[in-house]
Design an enzyme around this catalytic site. Sequence first.
Site, PDB file in Angstrom:
ATOM      1  N   LYS A  94      38.126  74.000-129.070  1.00  0.00           N
ATOM      2  CA  LYS A  94      38.535  72.601-129.093  1.00  0.00           C
ATOM      3  C   LYS A  94      39.697  72.392-128.125  1.00  0.00           C
ATOM      4  O   LYS A  94      40.559  73.265-127.976  1.00  0.00           O
ATOM      5  CB  LYS A  94      38.929  72.206-130.512  1.00  0.00           C
ATOM      6  CG  LYS A  94      39.234  70.732-130.728  1.00  0.00           C
ATOM      7  CD  LYS A  94      39.513  70.462-132.200  1.00  0.00           C
ATOM      8  CE  LYS A  94      39.889  69.011-132.461  1.00  0.00           C
ATOM      9  NZ  LYS A  94      40.141  68.746-133.900  1.00  0.00           N
ATOM     10  N   SER A 173      37.556  64.902-135.733  1.00  0.00           N
ATOM     11  CA  SER A 173      37.932  64.876-134.328  1.00  0.00           C
ATOM     12  C   SER A 173      37.393  66.083-133.549  1.00  0.00           C
ATOM     13  O   SER A 173      37.464  66.094-132.315  1.00  0.00           O
ATOM     14  CB  SER A 173      39.466  64.842-134.185  1.00  0.00           C
ATOM     15  OG  SER A 173      40.052  66.037-134.654  1.00  0.00           O
ATOM     16  N   SER A 197      38.380  66.866-140.036  1.00  0.00           N
ATOM     17  CA  SER A 197      38.016  66.960-138.625  1.00  0.00           C
ATOM     18  C   SER A 197      37.141  68.150-138.269  1.00  0.00           C
ATOM     19  O   SER A 197      36.666  68.230-137.140  1.00  0.00           O
ATOM     20  CB  SER A 197      39.280  66.982-137.753  1.00  0.00           C
ATOM     21  OG  SER A 197      39.876  65.711-137.737  1.00  0.00           O
TER      22      SER A 197
END
Length: 489
Positions: A94, A173, A197
């Site tokens: 990420k 996210s 997330s």
Amino acid sequence: MQLLSAGAPAIDAGPDVDLDLATIPLLAGRMADGTLSSVELTRAYLRRIAAVDGLVRSVVAVDPTALRQAEESDLRRALGRSRGLVDGIPVLLKDNIDTAGLATTAGSRALGVPPRRDAELVTHLRAAGAVVLGKAAMSEWGNFRSPWSVSGWSAVGGQTVNPHVLDRSPSGSSSGSAVAVAASLAQVAVGTETNGSIVCPAGHTGVVGFKPTRGRISGTGIVPISARQDTPGPLARHVVDAAILTAVLEGREADPVFTPASLRGVRVGVWRRTGFGTETDRVVESAVELLRRCGAVVVDVGLSHLDRIEAAGRLAVLSEFKHDLEEYLRTRQGVPRTVRELIEFNEADPVELSTFGQELFHDAEKAPPITDPAYLAQRRTATRLARRSIDEVLAAHRLDVVMTPTNGPARAVDVSDSPAPSTATPAAVAGYPSITVPAGFAGPLPIGMSFIGGHGTDAAVLRLAAAFEHAASARRAPAYLPTMPSDRA
């Protein structure tokens, strides 16, 4: 060597390795017996990114050293020095996880200067021989710049979309990490979660997402929202891969034999959170029936204190975000140092405020410091009640886990992405383990089922999730439909 993946434009032809179905143990075995190399595997994923990611926009950067890393893995194996199961396995990170030499932006153009050091979890991955394939897109600032942020959108990566239906949201996210895994653009990916997330995008894209007990995996070197809630965790197509990656991220050697638990006699509390819609309710009923057929004891339960947890946690996180982010920014060179400087950067930038505002940045700037008595009371209340909400129901019914729907059908990508129902908050605020596993579909859109355990029960939660995964066999490769079939009609 021919490597395939279902549900996308053809890249190779041949039956040898199906990327969509392959697990880390299978790939490690093929590399050990010489019928597959890390270079071949890494090239296959790089080709797949080149061919498919234009549809979903889940990868913001490919590591130019990926093939060299794979060559080094193959050399180690040839010399009898393999570092374990993930040696030579391609992993995406990420874009809030510091990776030396690669930009780590949290989706913001303000953080364009690459960090000089790896995050601690990246050092563990490299020590285990994993191939860092690149960086996955994310919802900018972890969806913590505005209440009206758009899941999957960032000024750096644009709009990531759901690979099952391309005009649908991937949720956030860790959007890019989930989408990339669903689309077989990497074997596994690392995401982070403050409040949903990891599990939410995993549920929406039909993959496994595991949020471990907070503190088991280091958050050092990761752009934070709240050090009191943030935790990294794996996204994978198979629970076994999530378990293996979790061990490596913790700095442990992965167990070469991962055995799912038996569901017979397991006590499962079902939290039927309302608001997800009739299709999700149907998938919940199907999961309950499946558990009973497998011999589990199923009890309906409810989790308490939700409104108070959310209210106190929302205020506490504002103070934590300002303190923790500014502390992190001091570790980076050539970037803004304060929330005020970020606000000013965004106001001057032509892209940053083009889709939504920065109301939460303004709120955080004005939030009390983390030494303030009001803040301390809010954090104590949120954490205490979140833990009680889970601990009390587990104890009252002698449960092994709580099962609850992760998500409803993915919404259309929209610039006014209003909050959706969530079951992630209790485990997220408590810091307890939760995992989502594919459980069914609403038309072409995946529905995930979450399993929540008590503090430190990560191994048991993973084994039970693997047992459910095996019994349900619900995951399928994305179809990359341009829109919903009813919409096209």
